[in-house]
Design a protein around this motif. Sequence first.
Motif, PDB file in Angstrom:
ATOM      1  N   HIS A 106       0.853  -1.185   0.000  1.00  0.00           N
ATOM      2  CA  HIS A 106       0.000   0.000   0.000  1.00  0.00           C
ATOM      3  C   HIS A 106       0.892   1.239   0.000  1.00  0.00           C
ATOM      4  O   HIS A 106       2.075   1.192   0.374  1.00  0.00           O
ATOM      5  N   ASP A 107       0.316   2.378  -0.381  1.00  0.00           N
ATOM      6  CA  ASP A 107       1.045   3.638  -0.268  1.00  0.00           C
ATOM      7  C   ASP A 107       1.244   4.036   1.193  1.00  0.00           C
ATOM      8  O   ASP A 107       2.153   4.802   1.520  1.00  0.00           O
ATOM      9  N   ALA A 108       0.397   3.533   2.058  1.00  0.00           N
ATOM     10  CA  ALA A 108       0.463   3.897   3.477  1.00  0.00           C
ATOM     11  C   ALA A 108       1.796   3.490   4.098  1.00  0.00           C
ATOM     12  O   ALA A 108       2.367   2.446   3.773  1.00  0.00           O
ATOM     13  N   VAL A 109       2.272   4.334   4.999  1.00  0.00           N
ATOM     14  CA  VAL A 109       3.460   4.054   5.813  1.00  0.00           C
ATOM     15  C   VAL A 109       2.988   3.833   7.236  1.00  0.00           C
ATOM     16  O   VAL A 109       2.163   4.595   7.757  1.00  0.00           O
ATOM     17  N   THR A 110       3.495   2.796   7.885  1.00  0.00           N
ATOM     18  CA  THR A 110       2.992   2.427   9.207  1.00  0.00           C
ATOM     19  C   THR A 110       4.007   2.678  10.314  1.00  0.00           C
ATOM     20  O   THR A 110       5.215   2.720  10.086  1.00  0.00           O
ATOM     21  N   ARG A 111       3.467   2.855  11.488  1.00  0.00           N
ATOM     22  CA  ARG A 111       4.271   2.852  12.705  1.00  0.00           C
ATOM     23  C   ARG A 111       3.425   2.266  13.816  1.00  0.00           C
ATOM     24  O   ARG A 111       2.235   2.564  13.923  1.00  0.00           O
ATOM     25  N   GLU A 112       4.022   1.431  14.642  1.00  0.00           N
ATOM     26  CA  GLU A 112       3.329   0.764  15.747  1.00  0.00           C
ATOM     27  C   GLU A 112       4.258   0.792  16.954  1.00  0.00           C
ATOM     28  O   GLU A 112       5.352   0.231  16.887  1.00  0.00           O
ATOM     29  N   ASP A 113       3.837   1.433  18.035  1.00  0.00           N
ATOM     30  CA  ASP A 113       4.740   1.483  19.179  1.00  0.00           C
ATOM     31  C   ASP A 113       4.034   2.055  20.398  1.00  0.00           C
ATOM     32  O   ASP A 113       2.829   2.340  20.368  1.00  0.00           O
ATOM     33  N   ILE A 198      -1.105   8.595  30.519  1.00  0.00           N
ATOM     34  CA  ILE A 198      -1.147   7.181  30.149  1.00  0.00           C
ATOM     35  C   ILE A 198      -0.171   6.933  29.017  1.00  0.00           C
ATOM     36  O   ILE A 198       0.171   7.833  28.250  1.00  0.00           O
ATOM     37  N   VAL A 199       0.268   5.693  28.915  1.00  0.00           N
ATOM     38  CA  VAL A 199       1.070   5.256  27.787  1.00  0.00           C
ATOM     39  C   VAL A 199       0.494   3.917  27.333  1.00  0.00           C
ATOM     40  O   VAL A 199       0.306   3.003  28.139  1.00  0.00           O
ATOM     41  N   VAL A 200       0.162   3.839  26.047  1.00  0.00           N
ATOM     42  CA  VAL A 200      -0.525   2.678  25.501  1.00  0.00           C
ATOM     43  C   VAL A 200       0.071   2.322  24.139  1.00  0.00           C
ATOM     44  O   VAL A 200       0.797   3.121  23.529  1.00  0.00           O
ATOM     45  N   PHE A 201      -0.246   1.142  23.666  1.00  0.00           N
ATOM     46  CA  PHE A 201       0.124   0.780  22.297  1.00  0.00           C
ATOM     47  C   PHE A 201      -0.797   1.507  21.331  1.00  0.00           C
ATOM     48  O   PHE A 201      -2.007   1.557  21.515  1.00  0.00           O
ATOM     49  N   ASN A 202      -0.210   2.049  20.276  1.00  0.00           N
ATOM     50  CA  ASN A 202      -1.008   2.699  19.241  1.00  0.00           C
ATOM     51  C   ASN A 202      -0.299   2.516  17.903  1.00  0.00           C
ATOM     52  O   ASN A 202       0.841   2.030  17.857  1.00  0.00           O
ATOM     53  N   TRP A 203      -0.952   2.906  16.851  1.00  0.00           N
ATOM     54  CA  TRP A 203      -0.386   2.717  15.524  1.00  0.00           C
ATOM     55  C   TRP A 203      -0.961   3.750  14.579  1.00  0.00           C
ATOM     56  O   TRP A 203      -1.970   4.369  14.841  1.00  0.00           O
ATOM     57  N   THR A 204      -0.268   3.915  13.483  1.00  0.00           N
ATOM     58  CA  THR A 204      -0.744   4.738  12.385  1.00  0.00           C
ATOM     59  C   THR A 204      -0.549   3.951  11.096  1.00  0.00           C
ATOM     60  O   THR A 204       0.459   3.263  10.942  1.00  0.00           O
ATOM     61  N   ALA A 246      10.035   2.858  12.270  1.00  0.00           N
ATOM     62  CA  ALA A 246       9.291   4.125  12.265  1.00  0.00           C
ATOM     63  C   ALA A 246       8.627   4.395  10.924  1.00  0.00           C
ATOM     64  O   ALA A 246       7.733   5.235  10.834  1.00  0.00           O
ATOM     65  N   ASN A 247       9.051   3.709   9.876  1.00  0.00           N
ATOM     66  CA  ASN A 247       8.458   3.862   8.550  1.00  0.00           C
ATOM     67  C   ASN A 247       8.217   2.479   7.970  1.00  0.00           C
ATOM     68  O   ASN A 247       8.818   2.091   6.967  1.00  0.00           O
ATOM     69  N   GLY A 248       7.328   1.736   8.616  1.00  0.00           N
ATOM     70  CA  GLY A 248       7.104   0.350   8.252  1.00  0.00           C
ATOM     71  C   GLY A 248       6.227   0.205   7.015  1.00  0.00           C
ATOM     72  O   GLY A 248       5.474   1.105   6.645  1.00  0.00           O
ATOM     73  N   TYR A 249       6.330  -0.963   6.389  1.00  0.00           N
ATOM     74  CA  TYR A 249       5.495  -1.232   5.223  1.00  0.00           C
ATOM     75  C   TYR A 249       4.118  -1.723   5.643  1.00  0.00           C
ATOM     76  O   TYR A 249       3.900  -2.170   6.769  1.00  0.00           O
ATOM     77  N   LEU A 250       3.188  -1.618   4.711  1.00  0.00           N
ATOM     78  CA  LEU A 250       1.872  -2.240   4.819  1.00  0.00           C
ATOM     79  C   LEU A 250       1.646  -2.979   3.510  1.00  0.00           C
ATOM     80  O   LEU A 250       1.419  -2.370   2.467  1.00  0.00           O
ATOM     81  N   PRO A 277      -4.503   8.430   5.135  1.00  0.00           N
ATOM     82  CA  PRO A 277      -5.809   9.051   5.399  1.00  0.00           C
ATOM     83  C   PRO A 277      -6.981   8.157   5.015  1.00  0.00           C
ATOM     84  O   PRO A 277      -8.010   8.148   5.698  1.00  0.00           O
ATOM     85  N   GLN A 278      -6.853   7.412   3.936  1.00  0.00           N
ATOM     86  CA  GLN A 278      -7.945   6.536   3.518  1.00  0.00           C
ATOM     87  C   GLN A 278      -8.196   5.431   4.542  1.00  0.00           C
ATOM     88  O   GLN A 278      -9.336   5.105   4.872  1.00  0.00           O
ATOM     89  N   ILE A 279      -7.136   4.859   5.059  1.00  0.00           N
ATOM     90  CA  ILE A 279      -7.273   3.793   6.057  1.00  0.00           C
ATOM     91  C   ILE A 279      -7.824   4.357   7.359  1.00  0.00           C
ATOM     92  O   ILE A 279      -8.665   3.736   8.020  1.00  0.00           O
ATOM     93  N   ALA A 280      -7.361   5.548   7.744  1.00  0.00           N
ATOM     94  CA  ALA A 280      -7.887   6.187   8.951  1.00  0.00           C
ATOM     95  C   ALA A 280      -9.386   6.451   8.810  1.00  0.00           C
ATOM     96  O   ALA A 280     -10.157   6.280   9.766  1.00  0.00           O
ATOM     97  N   GLU A 281      -9.818   6.864   7.623  1.00  0.00           N
ATOM     98  CA  GLU A 281     -11.239   7.119   7.397  1.00  0.00           C
ATOM     99  C   GLU A 281     -12.044   5.830   7.509  1.00  0.00           C
ATOM    100  O   GLU A 281     -13.155   5.832   8.068  1.00  0.00           O
ATOM    101  N   MET A 282     -11.529   4.728   7.004  1.00  0.00           N
ATOM    102  CA  MET A 282     -12.233   3.448   7.134  1.00  0.00           C
ATOM    103  C   MET A 282     -12.448   3.094   8.605  1.00  0.00           C
ATOM    104  O   MET A 282     -13.545   2.675   9.000  1.00  0.00           O
ATOM    105  N   ALA A 283     -11.404   3.246   9.404  1.00  0.00           N
ATOM    106  CA  ALA A 283     -11.525   2.937  10.824  1.00  0.00           C
ATOM    107  C   ALA A 283     -12.514   3.878  11.506  1.00  0.00           C
ATOM    108  O   ALA A 283     -13.306   3.456  12.363  1.00  0.00           O
ATOM    109  N   LYS A 284     -12.492   5.151  11.129  1.00  0.00           N
ATOM    110  CA  LYS A 284     -13.389   6.132  11.735  1.00  0.00           C
ATOM    111  C   LYS A 284     -14.855   5.767  11.499  1.00  0.00           C
ATOM    112  O   LYS A 284     -15.706   5.968  12.379  1.00  0.00           O
TER     113      LYS A 284
END
Length: 313
Positions: A106-113, A198-204, A246-250, A277-284
Amino acid sequence: MRKTSTAVAAVLAVCAPLTALAEDSSDPIVIPIHNWSSQIVMSNVVGQILQEQGNYVEYVTTDSQAVYESIRLGDVTLEMEVWEGAFGASYRAAMEKGGIVDAGDHDAVTREDWWYPMWTKEACPGLPDWEALNECAEVFATVETGDKGRYLDGPVDWLKHGKERVEALDMNFTVINAGSAAALWATIGAAEAEKKPIVVFNWTPNFAEAVWPGEFVEFPEWEDGCDTDPAVGPNPDALYDCGNPANGYLKKAAWEGMQEKWPGAYETLTKISFTNPQIAEMAKLVDVDELEPEEAAAEWLDANRDVWEGWVN
Protein backbone atom coordinates in the motif's frame (compact mmCIF):
# COMPACT_ATOMS: atom_id res chain seq x y z
CA MET A 1 -26.52 8.59 6.31
CA ARG A 2 -25.92 4.86 6.08
CA LYS A 3 -25.67 3.41 2.60
CA THR A 4 -25.94 -0.09 1.23
CA SER A 5 -23.79 -1.56 -1.51
CA THR A 6 -26.55 -1.13 -4.12
CA ALA A 7 -25.19 2.10 -5.58
CA VAL A 8 -21.65 0.76 -5.52
CA ALA A 9 -22.78 -2.42 -7.25
CA ALA A 10 -24.22 -0.47 -10.15
CA VAL A 11 -20.94 1.27 -10.83
CA LEU A 12 -18.86 -1.85 -10.29
CA ALA A 13 -20.99 -3.85 -12.66
CA VAL A 14 -20.10 -1.40 -15.40
CA CYS A 15 -16.42 -1.25 -14.52
CA ALA A 16 -15.84 -4.97 -13.87
CA PRO A 17 -13.71 -6.51 -16.61
CA LEU A 18 -15.45 -9.25 -18.57
CA THR A 19 -12.29 -11.34 -18.35
CA ALA A 20 -12.68 -11.55 -14.57
CA LEU A 21 -16.26 -12.74 -14.91
CA ALA A 22 -15.28 -15.34 -17.52
CA GLU A 23 -12.01 -16.64 -16.12
CA ASP A 24 -12.25 -16.59 -12.34
CA SER A 25 -13.20 -19.78 -10.51
CA SER A 26 -16.64 -20.08 -8.94
CA ASP A 27 -15.02 -21.30 -5.72
CA PRO A 28 -15.08 -18.79 -2.86
CA ILE A 29 -12.28 -16.29 -2.33
CA VAL A 30 -11.68 -16.52 1.43
CA ILE A 31 -10.88 -13.19 3.11
CA PRO A 32 -9.74 -13.15 6.77
CA ILE A 33 -11.18 -10.83 9.40
CA HIS A 34 -9.06 -9.79 12.39
CA ASN A 35 -9.64 -7.67 15.47
CA TRP A 36 -9.04 -4.07 14.41
CA SER A 37 -11.38 -1.84 12.48
CA SER A 38 -9.34 -0.74 9.47
CA GLN A 39 -8.56 -4.34 8.53
CA ILE A 40 -12.19 -5.38 8.86
CA VAL A 41 -13.52 -2.48 6.77
CA MET A 42 -10.75 -2.75 4.18
CA SER A 43 -11.42 -6.46 3.81
CA ASN A 44 -15.11 -5.72 3.24
CA VAL A 45 -14.24 -3.00 0.70
CA VAL A 46 -12.13 -5.44 -1.28
CA GLY A 47 -14.67 -8.23 -0.82
CA GLN A 48 -17.48 -6.06 -2.20
CA ILE A 49 -15.37 -5.13 -5.22
CA LEU A 50 -14.52 -8.76 -5.92
CA GLN A 51 -18.14 -9.85 -5.46
CA GLU A 52 -19.37 -7.32 -7.97
CA GLN A 53 -16.72 -8.55 -10.41
CA GLY A 54 -18.54 -11.87 -10.31
CA ASN A 55 -16.58 -13.63 -7.57
CA TYR A 56 -17.99 -15.45 -4.57
CA VAL A 57 -16.45 -14.19 -1.33
CA GLU A 58 -16.40 -15.71 2.15
CA TYR A 59 -15.18 -13.95 5.30
CA VAL A 60 -13.59 -15.95 8.12
CA THR A 61 -12.44 -14.77 11.53
CA THR A 62 -8.77 -15.68 11.71
CA ASP A 63 -5.88 -15.19 14.15
CA SER A 64 -3.77 -12.31 12.89
CA GLN A 65 -0.49 -14.24 13.24
CA ALA A 66 -1.63 -17.72 12.14
CA VAL A 67 -3.29 -16.29 9.01
CA TYR A 68 -0.03 -16.40 7.05
CA GLU A 69 0.23 -20.15 7.47
CA SER A 70 -3.42 -20.40 6.41
CA ILE A 71 -2.70 -18.38 3.25
CA ARG A 72 0.36 -20.48 2.49
CA LEU A 73 -1.75 -23.63 2.65
CA GLY A 74 -4.54 -22.12 0.54
CA ASP A 75 -7.12 -22.19 3.33
CA VAL A 76 -7.30 -18.37 3.14
CA THR A 77 -6.86 -16.55 -0.15
CA LEU A 78 -5.43 -13.14 0.74
CA GLU A 79 -4.54 -10.68 3.47
CA MET A 80 -5.04 -6.92 3.06
CA GLU A 81 -2.98 -5.60 6.00
CA VAL A 82 0.47 -7.09 6.58
CA TRP A 83 1.97 -4.64 9.10
CA GLU A 84 5.76 -4.82 9.21
CA GLY A 85 6.05 -4.26 12.95
CA ALA A 86 3.28 -6.59 14.11
CA PHE A 87 3.27 -9.34 11.51
CA GLY A 88 6.53 -9.10 9.58
CA ALA A 89 8.08 -12.09 11.34
CA SER A 90 5.08 -14.37 10.72
CA TYR A 91 4.85 -13.20 7.13
CA ARG A 92 8.54 -13.82 6.46
CA ALA A 93 8.36 -17.27 8.05
CA ALA A 94 5.49 -18.22 5.73
CA MET A 95 7.33 -16.82 2.71
CA GLU A 96 10.35 -18.98 3.51
CA LYS A 97 8.17 -22.11 3.52
CA GLY A 98 6.54 -21.22 0.19
CA GLY A 99 2.95 -21.01 -0.94
CA ILE A 100 2.41 -17.31 -0.20
CA VAL A 101 3.27 -14.37 -2.46
CA ASP A 102 3.80 -10.65 -2.01
CA ALA A 103 0.86 -8.94 -3.73
CA GLY A 104 2.36 -5.46 -3.41
CA ASP A 105 2.57 -2.60 -0.92
CA HIS A 106 0.00 0.00 0.00
CA ASP A 107 1.04 3.64 -0.27
CA ALA A 108 0.46 3.90 3.48
CA VAL A 109 3.46 4.05 5.81
CA THR A 110 2.99 2.43 9.21
CA ARG A 111 4.27 2.85 12.70
CA GLU A 112 3.33 0.76 15.75
CA ASP A 113 4.74 1.48 19.18
CA TRP A 114 4.29 2.90 22.67
CA TRP A 115 2.26 6.09 22.43
CA TYR A 116 0.83 8.79 24.69
CA PRO A 117 -1.74 11.60 24.25
CA MET A 118 -0.22 15.07 24.37
CA TRP A 119 -1.60 15.92 27.81
CA THR A 120 0.71 13.23 29.22
CA LYS A 121 3.71 15.38 28.38
CA GLU A 122 2.75 17.84 31.10
CA ALA A 123 3.41 15.14 33.71
CA CYS A 124 6.56 13.86 31.98
CA PRO A 125 8.15 16.76 30.09
CA GLY A 126 11.17 14.73 28.92
CA LEU A 127 9.01 12.80 26.49
CA PRO A 128 9.20 11.40 23.85
CA ASP A 129 12.58 10.03 24.97
CA TRP A 130 12.17 6.52 26.44
CA GLU A 131 14.68 7.12 29.23
CA ALA A 132 12.74 10.19 30.33
CA LEU A 133 9.60 8.06 30.28
CA ASN A 134 11.28 5.52 32.53
CA GLU A 135 12.29 8.22 34.98
CA CYS A 136 8.62 9.27 35.13
CA ALA A 137 7.35 5.70 35.58
CA GLU A 138 5.66 6.43 38.90
CA VAL A 139 3.18 8.85 37.32
CA PHE A 140 1.81 5.92 35.30
CA ALA A 141 1.41 3.63 38.31
CA THR A 142 -1.99 2.07 39.04
CA VAL A 143 -3.41 -0.14 41.77
CA GLU A 144 -2.79 -3.06 39.44
CA THR A 145 0.90 -2.27 38.92
CA GLY A 146 1.89 -1.03 42.38
CA ASP A 147 4.92 1.27 42.28
CA LYS A 148 5.63 0.51 38.64
CA GLY A 149 4.19 2.34 35.69
CA ARG A 150 1.49 0.69 33.60
CA TYR A 151 1.96 0.23 29.87
CA LEU A 152 -1.20 -0.99 28.11
CA ASP A 153 -0.05 -3.14 25.22
CA GLY A 154 -2.11 -4.49 22.33
CA PRO A 155 -3.96 -7.82 22.44
CA VAL A 156 -1.74 -10.83 23.08
CA ASP A 157 -2.08 -12.19 19.54
CA TRP A 158 -0.56 -9.01 18.09
CA LEU A 159 2.81 -10.11 19.55
CA LYS A 160 4.14 -6.63 20.28
CA HIS A 161 6.79 -7.90 22.72
CA GLY A 162 6.20 -5.15 25.25
CA LYS A 163 7.27 -7.36 28.15
CA GLU A 164 10.47 -8.35 26.38
CA ARG A 165 11.30 -4.70 25.72
CA VAL A 166 10.71 -3.72 29.33
CA GLU A 167 13.07 -6.48 30.44
CA ALA A 168 15.68 -5.75 27.76
CA LEU A 169 15.83 -2.04 28.62
CA ASP A 170 15.35 -2.56 32.39
CA MET A 171 12.29 -0.35 32.51
CA ASN A 172 10.24 0.26 35.64
CA PHE A 173 6.98 -0.68 33.93
CA THR A 174 4.47 -3.51 34.09
CA VAL A 175 2.97 -4.54 30.76
CA ILE A 176 -0.77 -5.24 30.68
CA ASN A 177 -2.36 -6.58 27.49
CA ALA A 178 -5.59 -5.02 26.29
CA GLY A 179 -8.29 -7.45 25.25
CA SER A 180 -9.05 -5.61 22.01
CA ALA A 181 -8.43 -2.44 20.04
CA ALA A 182 -11.68 -1.10 21.50
CA ALA A 183 -10.22 -1.47 24.98
CA LEU A 184 -7.29 0.75 23.98
CA TRP A 185 -9.62 3.47 22.71
CA ALA A 186 -11.77 3.22 25.84
CA THR A 187 -8.68 3.68 28.02
CA ILE A 188 -7.60 6.79 26.14
CA GLY A 189 -11.13 8.19 26.23
CA ALA A 190 -11.43 7.62 29.97
CA ALA A 191 -8.07 9.28 30.62
CA GLU A 192 -9.00 12.29 28.52
CA ALA A 193 -11.68 13.53 30.91
CA GLU A 194 -9.19 13.90 33.77
CA LYS A 195 -6.12 14.44 31.59
CA LYS A 196 -4.61 11.40 33.27
CA PRO A 197 -1.10 10.47 32.05
CA ILE A 198 -1.15 7.18 30.15
CA VAL A 199 1.07 5.26 27.79
CA VAL A 200 -0.53 2.68 25.50
CA PHE A 201 0.12 0.78 22.30
CA ASN A 202 -1.01 2.70 19.24
CA TRP A 203 -0.39 2.72 15.52
CA THR A 204 -0.74 4.74 12.39
CA PRO A 205 -2.77 4.81 10.23
CA ASN A 206 -5.93 4.78 12.32
CA PHE A 207 -8.61 7.23 13.35
CA ALA A 208 -7.10 7.91 16.79
CA GLU A 209 -4.47 10.31 15.50
CA ALA A 210 -7.21 12.73 14.44
CA VAL A 211 -9.18 12.40 17.68
CA TRP A 212 -6.33 12.44 20.23
CA PRO A 213 -3.14 14.24 19.18
CA GLY A 214 -0.16 12.43 20.61
CA GLU A 215 3.35 11.15 20.05
CA PHE A 216 5.18 7.85 19.87
CA VAL A 217 7.83 7.13 22.48
CA GLU A 218 11.30 7.25 20.90
CA PHE A 219 13.18 4.08 21.79
CA PRO A 220 16.60 3.09 20.43
CA GLU A 221 16.21 3.14 16.67
CA TRP A 222 15.10 -0.07 15.01
CA GLU A 223 17.84 -2.11 13.35
CA ASP A 224 17.32 -5.25 11.31
CA GLY A 225 18.00 -8.18 13.60
CA CYS A 226 16.85 -6.49 16.80
CA ASP A 227 14.19 -9.19 17.12
CA THR A 228 16.48 -12.10 16.23
CA ASP A 229 20.06 -11.28 17.28
CA PRO A 230 20.93 -10.14 20.83
CA ALA A 231 24.05 -8.42 19.50
CA VAL A 232 21.85 -5.89 17.67
CA GLY A 233 20.67 -3.03 19.86
CA PRO A 234 22.01 -1.47 23.06
CA ASN A 235 21.62 -4.59 25.26
CA PRO A 236 23.97 -7.32 23.94
CA ASP A 237 22.17 -9.98 25.96
CA ALA A 238 18.58 -9.39 24.89
CA LEU A 239 16.21 -9.18 21.95
CA TYR A 240 13.59 -6.45 21.39
CA ASP A 241 15.75 -3.67 22.86
CA CYS A 242 14.85 -1.36 19.94
CA GLY A 243 11.75 0.53 18.93
CA ASN A 244 9.61 -0.76 16.09
CA PRO A 245 10.28 0.46 12.52
CA ALA A 246 9.29 4.12 12.27
CA ASN A 247 8.46 3.86 8.55
CA GLY A 248 7.10 0.35 8.25
CA TYR A 249 5.50 -1.23 5.22
CA LEU A 250 1.87 -2.24 4.82
CA LYS A 251 1.69 -5.12 2.39
CA LYS A 252 -0.88 -7.35 0.74
CA ALA A 253 -0.31 -11.10 0.64
CA ALA A 254 -1.96 -13.84 -1.41
CA TRP A 255 -2.00 -17.60 -1.78
CA GLU A 256 0.32 -18.47 -4.65
CA GLY A 257 -2.52 -20.25 -6.45
CA MET A 258 -4.76 -17.18 -6.51
CA GLN A 259 -3.38 -15.79 -9.76
CA GLU A 260 -4.18 -18.95 -11.69
CA LYS A 261 -7.52 -19.69 -10.03
CA TRP A 262 -8.91 -16.13 -9.89
CA PRO A 263 -6.80 -14.16 -12.41
CA GLY A 264 -9.15 -11.18 -12.58
CA ALA A 265 -9.41 -10.90 -8.81
CA TYR A 266 -5.64 -11.26 -8.42
CA GLU A 267 -5.00 -8.49 -10.93
CA THR A 268 -7.37 -6.22 -9.02
CA LEU A 269 -5.66 -7.11 -5.73
CA THR A 270 -2.24 -6.12 -7.05
CA LYS A 271 -3.60 -2.70 -8.13
CA ILE A 272 -5.21 -1.87 -4.79
CA SER A 273 -3.24 0.60 -2.68
CA PHE A 274 -4.59 2.64 0.21
CA THR A 275 -3.06 5.74 1.83
CA ASN A 276 -2.82 6.63 5.52
CA PRO A 277 -5.81 9.05 5.40
CA GLN A 278 -7.95 6.54 3.52
CA ILE A 279 -7.27 3.79 6.06
CA ALA A 280 -7.89 6.19 8.95
CA GLU A 281 -11.24 7.12 7.40
CA MET A 282 -12.23 3.45 7.13
CA ALA A 283 -11.53 2.94 10.82
CA LYS A 284 -13.39 6.13 11.74
CA LEU A 285 -16.57 4.93 10.01
CA VAL A 286 -16.74 2.05 12.51
CA ASP A 287 -15.01 3.40 15.63
CA VAL A 288 -16.53 6.88 15.61
CA ASP A 289 -19.53 6.80 13.28
CA GLU A 290 -20.56 3.34 14.56
CA LEU A 291 -21.43 1.82 11.20
CA GLU A 292 -21.34 -1.93 10.74
CA PRO A 293 -18.24 -2.98 8.74
CA GLU A 294 -20.14 -3.90 5.60
CA GLU A 295 -22.04 -0.58 5.75
CA ALA A 296 -18.79 1.30 6.32
CA ALA A 297 -17.26 -0.42 3.31
CA ALA A 298 -20.21 0.47 1.08
CA GLU A 299 -20.14 4.08 2.27
CA TRP A 300 -16.41 4.36 1.67
CA LEU A 301 -16.75 2.90 -1.83
CA ASP A 302 -19.58 5.26 -2.68
CA ALA A 303 -17.59 8.30 -1.51
CA ASN A 304 -14.29 7.30 -3.15
CA ARG A 305 -15.14 6.13 -6.65
CA ASP A 306 -12.26 8.15 -8.08
CA VAL A 307 -9.89 6.10 -5.94
CA TRP A 308 -10.97 2.56 -6.77
CA GLU A 309 -12.47 2.71 -10.25
CA GLY A 310 -9.02 2.40 -11.79
CA TRP A 311 -8.39 -0.83 -9.93
CA VAL A 312 -11.19 -2.67 -11.73
CA ASN A 313 -10.47 -1.45 -15.27
